[in-house]
Design an enzyme around this catalytic site. Structure first.
Site, PDB file in Angstrom:
ATOM      1  N   ARG A  40      49.203  22.256  55.887  1.00 42.56           N
ATOM      2  CA  ARG A  40      49.857  23.150  56.847  1.00 42.56           C
ATOM      3  C   ARG A  40      51.349  22.851  56.973  1.00 42.56           C
ATOM      4  NH1 ARG A  40      49.534  22.510  63.079  1.00 42.56           N
ATOM      5  NH2 ARG A  40      50.316  24.491  63.881  1.00 42.56           N
TER       6      ARG A  40
ATOM      7  N   HIS B 115      54.717  25.346  57.061  1.00 44.09           N
ATOM      8  CA  HIS B 115      55.685  25.370  58.157  1.00 44.09           C
ATOM      9  C   HIS B 115      57.091  25.038  57.678  1.00 44.09           C
ATOM     10  CE1 HIS B 115      53.274  25.594  62.083  1.00 44.09           C
ATOM     11  NE2 HIS B 115      52.440  25.909  61.108  1.00 44.09           N
TER      12      HIS B 115
ATOM     13  N   ASN C 230      55.527  23.806  65.994  1.00 43.54           N
ATOM     14  CA  ASN C 230      55.439  22.576  65.198  1.00 43.54           C
ATOM     15  C   ASN C 230      54.979  21.350  65.986  1.00 43.54           C
ATOM     16  OD1 ASN C 230      56.293  23.789  62.791  1.00 43.54           O
ATOM     17  ND2 ASN C 230      58.457  23.535  63.330  1.00 43.54           N
TER      18      ASN C 230
ATOM     19  N   HIS D 237      42.625  28.500  56.305  1.00 42.75           N
ATOM     20  CA  HIS D 237      41.974  28.257  57.595  1.00 42.75           C
ATOM     21  C   HIS D 237      40.518  27.839  57.424  1.00 42.75           C
ATOM     22  CE1 HIS D 237      45.017  30.852  60.064  1.00 42.75           C
ATOM     23  NE2 HIS D 237      45.549  29.756  59.559  1.00 42.75           N
TER      24      HIS D 237
END
Length: 329
Positions: free
Chosen positions: A64, A68, A98, A196
């Protein structure tokens, strides 16, 4: 040349952004460090294996983290930067989207291992890209050849994160636009959403769908009504700390079960359920929800990750090679 139509201006800017992304990405290549740090991938792999063996739940967060990083200022390692001690300015990692990121210390450990063998050669941005690939493979997902040659950015702004990271409450129109602004297609959107299938989420990221979807104490009608009680037993309306499995039962395994859940209207986020609102994303979900094999999705995921890793990269003489990932040189 003057534009009178704001839509034309928006399209023109988008084309320039995509062109810039693609042109810089041409400098990335497999084997970029063949002469300067030939064993970099083995060093990163050994370090990640050690970390994931002792802390397997870090694999999904580190995957992830690459997302980001790339969606804010491009794949330049800017999400890793700390605010300086003599400055009150906040950085990307301080922004709300974040705050739930984990694994910064692990990236520091991996960077240190690389620096011992090849000081001042390999960027933190490239390490993030390699770690994302190795994390996916550790979770029994696909692997791919990572194109390297990114350089690290020197800027990290708190205010850049929120406008660029698509939140969990985005609808399909907003998601498609967000991904398009980064040079990613609608197919990339539904493919990368497949990540996911691993990891967990805080209740606060989706509890509005359970308790107060339209502001009158109702639940989201697009969420399976039989699934809601299972979630409310885990999440109270004000719960900020409990973690819920994104893909119950197999959240530690990278597979296609995410698409089965979304097809059953059991995706945790609005951004998951809204994938059924577009014909292209809906068709992709249904195809993999009824599939017994992962090869097609794995191939697509690898291709989309390579494409995402090209977003607004710094190459050549731009940026720098940080000695420590949390600080500019």
């Amino acid at each position: 040349m003057a534009f009178k139509n704001t839509n034309v201006i928006a399209i023109f800017v988008l084309v320039l952004a995509v062109f810039g992304t693609c042109s810089n990405a041409q400098s990335l290549k497999v084997g970029f460090y063949k002469k300067t740090c030939p064993n970099v991938e083995a060093i990163v792999k050994k370090s990640t294996d050690t970390i994931f063996t002792s802390a397997p739940t870090l694999a999904a967060p580190l995957l992830r983290m690459h997302f980001h990083d790339c969606f804010v200022r491009g794949c330049d390692g800017s999400v890793l930067l700390n605010a300086t001690t003599n400055s009150t300015t906040q950085v990307e990692k301080d922004a709300i989207p974040n705050l739930s990121l984990r694994g910064f210390g692990s990236i520091d450990r991996i960077k240190s291992a690389v620096e011992k063998k090849c000081p001042g050669v390999v960027s933190c941005a490239d390490i993030l890209a390699l770690v994302a690939r190795d994390a996916t493979a550790f979770l029994k997902g696909p692997t791919w050849k990572v194109r390297l040659g990114r350089r690290d950015g020197r800027v990290s702004n708190f205010s850049d994160a929120l406008p660029n990271l698509p939140p969990p409450f985005f609808n399909i129109t907003q998601l498609i636009a967000s991904f398009a602004s980064k040079g990613l297609s609608t197919k990339d959107l539904v493919v990368l959403s497949g990540s996911h299938t691993v990891g967990t989420s805080h209740c606060s990221s989706f509890s509005n769908r359970l308790y107060n979807f339209t502001g009158v104490g109702d639940s989201d009608p697009s969420l399976d009504s039989e699934y809601i009680p299972r979630l409310t037993r885990k999440c109270s309306p004000t719960d900020q700390t409990t973690l819920v499995e994104m893909d119950p039962g197999s959240f530690k395994t990278f597979d296609i079960n995410y698409y089965t859940l979304v097809a059953k209207r059991r995706g945790l986020f609005t951004s998951d359920s809204t994938l059924l609102a577009d014909s292209e994303t809906r068709a992709y979900i249904r195809r993999h929800a009824s599939s017994s094999g992962t090869s097609s999705f794995f191939k697509d995921f690898a291709a989309s990750m390579i494409k995402m890793g090209n977003i607004e990269v710094l190459t050549g003489n731009d940026g720098e090679i940080r000695k420590r990932c949390a600080f500019v040189n």
